[in-house]
Design an enzyme around this catalytic site. Structure first.
Site, mmCIF file in Angstrom:
data_model
loop_
_atom_site.group_PDB
_atom_site.id
_atom_site.type_symbol
_atom_site.label_atom_id
_atom_site.label_comp_id
_atom_site.label_asym_id
_atom_site.label_seq_id
_atom_site.Cartn_x
_atom_site.Cartn_y
_atom_site.Cartn_z
ATOM 1 N N ASP A 1 7.401 55.489 1.781
ATOM 2 C CA ASP A 1 7.894 54.682 0.950
ATOM 3 C C ASP A 1 9.370 55.106 0.525
ATOM 4 O OD1 ASP A 1 7.910 52.963 -1.247
ATOM 5 O OD2 ASP A 1 6.781 54.075 -2.714
ATOM 6 N N TYR B 1 -0.395 59.072 -3.327
ATOM 7 C CA TYR B 1 -0.914 57.738 -3.877
ATOM 8 C C TYR B 1 -2.130 57.240 -4.108
ATOM 9 C CZ TYR B 1 4.312 56.534 -3.419
ATOM 10 O OH TYR B 1 5.724 56.459 -3.539
ATOM 11 N N LYS C 1 5.881 67.186 5.834
ATOM 12 C CA LYS C 1 6.551 68.203 5.399
ATOM 13 C C LYS C 1 5.277 69.444 5.610
ATOM 14 C CE LYS C 1 9.853 69.235 3.043
ATOM 15 N NZ LYS C 1 10.838 70.143 3.552
ATOM 16 N N ASP D 1 12.749 65.791 5.217
ATOM 17 C CA ASP D 1 13.849 65.892 4.736
ATOM 18 C C ASP D 1 15.190 65.642 5.741
ATOM 19 O OD1 ASP D 1 12.953 68.086 5.634
ATOM 20 O OD2 ASP D 1 13.843 69.727 4.256
#
Ligand code: NAD
Length: 351
Positions: free
Chosen positions: A245, A122, A189, A221
């Site tokens: 988020d 972001y 990740k 995930d």
């Protein structure tokens, strides 16, 4: 007396802002509110959804309670939230998720997500499709990395720093110790994004060694799946911006929905408290928005200001009203005719 900036926002923002303001006042804590509009209508009038006066007010008061603001999708002005977080360096986004009795949430869930709030995916640094600087960027990557992007690609820059990771992970561990939590879960990740997420994971490992508290790392995930299957196993979680988020909204869903989920954006100098939810244009102006998320955000604010009794009185009043189920908005009880204002009044009566 506390001086607090109240950002009223747009959509359902003004409705929930007024409810939260009334509830804070009802605790007896003395607040001088500096009401500052921001968002869509302010943009339409002045060309800027977040005028300097809002920053001036927060810089003076150091604390703000913010109702949601709309961000046009795909184009238009930059998110008010992202600007506030960047310009005031509000690097901690803390989002507790606890199931309240009387809601549809999974019983016994009580976790807190610490989301890095200032970098990651972001940054807001973007290259749009077909622009000259985008072609230059594609050329640069091709020359230096030997990778050929498609000519019609667009890019959003993700950056993760050592110092940015260190400070959010430290805040998460400090919080876990201070509040008697038993485990910190970091999530990235790092198997795919080795440079950025790998760095975040490395820092998490370094910091974890300094604390006598369990630390585990779970790929983002897998974390999403485990959160849905075994949500009670999680305690404090810390992760880069985008994952935080998304994961915090899964947690909100598990604990009874977005109308109940509070949040805080905290930096070393300023703090802005806001619900997780957005401006909900689909229900704006109908007086049916659930004010709980912003009221519980105000409780986090009261705790931050050292007003612990007021925070716990208000939290208890909210919990009682929800558990009783007579004066709750339709998102909690489908055929309910209770309005935002009526729910706030019921909470005030309980206080
Ligand atoms: P949203 O959270 O506004 O709405 C999602 C769904 O949840 C909608 O069905 C809505 O009616 C419902 N909902 C949300 N808050 C509720 C409440 N308090 N009570 C009852 N129901 C509620 O998400 P969205 O529709 O994806 O976003 C709308 C706008 O809000 C977008 O412009 C987005 O960028 C913005 N947004 C702002 C913030 C913020 O200001 N902090 C956060 C998220 C999204």
């Amino acid at each position: 007396m506390h001086n607090i900036t109240l950002i009223t926002g747009d959509g359902i923002g003004p409705e929930v802002a007024e409810a939260a303001r009334k509830c804070v006042d009802a605790t007896g804590v003395q607040v001088d509110w500096d009401v500052q509009p921001a968002g869509l209508e302010v943009h339409e009038k002045s060309g800027d959804p977040l005028p300097n006066s809002v920053f001036d007010s927060i810089r003076k008061n150091r604390t703000a309670l913010k109702a949601p603001t709309t961000t046009p999708l795909g184009s238009g002005y930059r998110s008010v939230n992202v600007r506030l977080r960047h310009e005031l360096d509000l690097y901690v986004n803390m989002r507790p998720a606890r199931t309240l009795p009387g809601t549809s949430g999974v019983e016994g869930v009580d976790l807190v997500v610490f989301r890095e709030n200032s970098e990651g995916a972001y940054t807001g640094v973007e290259f749009s499709r077909g622009e000259e600087e985008t072609r230059d960027f594609i050329g640069y990557v091709s020359e230096h990395k030997g990778f050929k992007f498609k000519d019609d690609s667009a890019f959003s820059i993700k950056s993760i720093s050592y110092s940015g990771s260190k400070r959010i992970i430290e805040r998460a561990f400090e919080y876990a110790v201070k509040s008697g939590r038993h485990k910190v879960t970091s999530s990235t990740k790092s198997n795919v994004m080795k440079a950025t997420d790998g760095l975040f994971l490395k820092v998490a490992g370094e910091i974890a060694r300094r604390y006598e508290i369990e630390h585990e790392h779970i790929l983002a995930d897998a974390l999403c799946m485990l959160l849905v299957m075994k949500p009670r196993e999680f305690d404090v979680l810390v992760m880069p911006n985008l994952y935080g988020d998304i994961v915090s909204e899964i947690a909100a869903g598990l604990t009874g929905g977005i109308g109940l989920a509070p949040g805080a954006n905290i930096g070393d100098e300023y703090a802005v408290f806001e619900a997780i939810h957005g401006s909900a244009p689909d229900i704006a102006g109908r007086g049916i928005a659930n004010p709980t998320a912003l009221i519980l955000s105000a409780c986090l604010m009261l705790d931050h200001l050292g007003e612990h009794k007021a925070a716990s009185d208000l939290r208890k009043a909210v919990e009682d009203v929800i558990e009783e189920g007579r004066h709750v908005t339709p998102d909690l009880k489908p055929k309910s005719k209770t309005t935002t204002d009526q729910m706030a009044n019921a909470i005030i009566e309980r206080i």
